[in-house]
Design a protein around this motif. Sequence first.
Motif, short mmCIF file in Angstrom:
data_model
loop_
_atom_site.label_atom_id
_atom_site.label_comp_id
_atom_site.label_asym_id
_atom_site.label_seq_id
_atom_site.Cartn_x
_atom_site.Cartn_y
_atom_site.Cartn_z
N HIS A 6 29.02 58.62 25.52
CA HIS A 6 30.32 57.98 25.33
C HIS A 6 30.24 57.03 24.14
O HIS A 6 29.71 55.92 24.25
N TYR A 7 30.72 57.51 23.01
CA TYR A 7 30.81 56.66 21.83
C TYR A 7 32.06 55.79 21.95
O TYR A 7 33.09 56.23 22.50
N PRO A 8 32.02 54.58 21.46
CA PRO A 8 33.21 53.73 21.54
C PRO A 8 34.33 54.28 20.65
O PRO A 8 34.06 54.89 19.61
N GLN A 9 35.54 54.06 21.05
CA GLN A 9 36.66 54.47 20.22
C GLN A 9 36.88 53.51 19.05
O GLN A 9 37.31 53.93 17.98
N ARG A 10 36.55 52.23 19.28
CA ARG A 10 36.78 51.24 18.25
C ARG A 10 35.74 50.13 18.37
O ARG A 10 35.40 49.70 19.47
N VAL A 11 35.25 49.68 17.22
CA VAL A 11 34.34 48.53 17.16
C VAL A 11 34.79 47.64 16.01
O VAL A 11 35.63 48.03 15.19
N ASP A 12 34.24 46.45 15.99
CA ASP A 12 34.49 45.59 14.84
C ASP A 12 33.63 45.99 13.65
O ASP A 12 34.09 46.00 12.50
N VAL A 13 32.36 46.32 13.93
CA VAL A 13 31.41 46.65 12.86
C VAL A 13 30.63 47.90 13.25
O VAL A 13 30.02 47.94 14.34
N ALA A 14 30.64 48.90 12.38
CA ALA A 14 29.80 50.09 12.54
C ALA A 14 28.66 49.99 11.53
O ALA A 14 28.90 49.79 10.34
N ILE A 15 27.43 50.10 12.01
CA ILE A 15 26.24 50.01 11.16
C ILE A 15 25.58 51.37 11.11
O ILE A 15 25.23 51.95 12.15
N HIS A 259 32.65 62.86 16.66
CA HIS A 259 33.46 61.77 17.20
C HIS A 259 33.93 60.87 16.06
O HIS A 259 33.24 60.73 15.04
N THR A 260 35.06 60.25 16.25
CA THR A 260 35.58 59.25 15.31
C THR A 260 35.52 57.88 15.98
O THR A 260 35.96 57.71 17.11
N VAL A 261 34.94 56.94 15.26
CA VAL A 261 34.84 55.56 15.74
C VAL A 261 35.56 54.67 14.75
O VAL A 261 35.15 54.56 13.58
#
Length: 515
Positions: A6-15, A259-261
């Motif tokens: 389960h990848y997150p749908q939205r984050v503040d920072v993707a590294i 997936h798109t994050v």
Amino acid sequence: MPAQRHYPQRVDVAIVGSGPTAAAYARILSESAPEARIAMFEVGPTVSSPPGAHVKSIPEGADRARAQRASEGPGADAPKITSPAAMKSGKRLARPGTFLIEGEHTVPGEDGLPVAAMSSNVGGMGAHWTGACPRPGDSERITFLDDLDEILDDAERLLGVSRTAFENAPFGSVIVERLGAAVNAGRPPERRVQAMPLAVHRQGDGSLVWSGPDVIMGEATRSNPNFELFDESLVTKVLTADGRASGVEVRDLRTDSTHTVDARFVIVGADAFRTPQLLWASGIRPDALGRYLNDQTQVVFSSRLRDVSAPVVADETAGGLKVQSGVNWVPFTDALPFHIQVMQPDSSPVPVPEDDPLVPGSIVGLGMFLAKDLQHEDRVEFSDVDVDSYGMPAIRVHYRLTERDHEMLERARAAAIELAEAVGEPFDDTPFTLPLGSSLHYQGTTRMGDQDDGTSVCDTHSEVWDAPGVFVAGNNVIPTATACNPTLTSVALAIRGARHVAARLADAGSAVRNS
């Protein structure tokens, strides 16, 4: 069939990436913006516990070898360098834990980087590096950063740099004294011959712990409930909307699902080849992307200390080196423009007659690192048609040594002989130049600049000029021609960038609260 993650749908920072600089972003953001949601994506597997630990800190040799093999990506079945003789053989071999870059490493008529290599694992090359953390000096320094020394101090803190890990190595003071007599005149104290600053420390039982990205991330990151690490996850595209970062496209290599994050900020800290590769694949193609590629040509030579007798030493300790090992440093200066790593190898690099017993610690290896003559034409290009084993744009390297580079090589060979004679008796008559790409210190392909004039990819906070919200990290951000090991500098630049992102997150949060 592997279970769907389960990848997150939205984050503040993707590294993107998990090496030393990516880890520095995770650490600073965890400390300075604890409410920010952070997702880190690494193409390789987790090979250690905790994730990102240095493989030398794995106590069992068989476990260490498995971790190295798991880090070798598409090159796991290729022969590896297993001895100094193999390194000098002229064969195109990678070191354990790494794999050679795919694609055209040498264009006909050019010098190329025939043994340029990378690794794919949580921790990146930071799980395999030497731990050397010298500070840049003279022309190596980035003159347009007024806070360079401050962020270098912070990088030493995150990396756990020590100058005393090998203070009891036999003959260390003898080597420093003899080399100092040859080169110290006219140098300021901080640039005189000294123990090498190393990201390593000894535990109470004498065993060594080498700093990997796990040390950089620290408990602040590991205990952060808003931080998640996804291994075996290939980021195939940085997404933008209205010209600024909007997220990433990631492929789960376990299930081959995409997936798109969504993300407010994207940090690309892959390496000097895969960071510009990802930007290219994402349509982010500033003029300087991939250009000013530079590595540090290496000249090696060995000497045997004269007039020394066998010391009393303890048995071998864990952690990849014996107690007779030591690492000293002749810092780069513009007057003697070489970074010189002085090793006391665990064993002789050449056969020693049985009737000539070897004094432990008496072998001295000189590794001369040379700064490259920077050229716009030295570059890594990417195909719009062909792909590598990961399905990303295939690489082609353009790289030439200039006339000045060859002059510096001759000067380095002469200096190696002079310094080897200063400490003892050289083993050979001629120093050896390692194949290009051997240092693994590739720089410049997403270089920093203080103005957007077409010669840099990012600004002084590592934000890509052409793509606000996209930041780059790694040795590839360093804009100067360096001879010293670059990790300390690149981590310092990552700290600077991370603080800027944290401040932006805080400002945005304040704006939301006040709206």
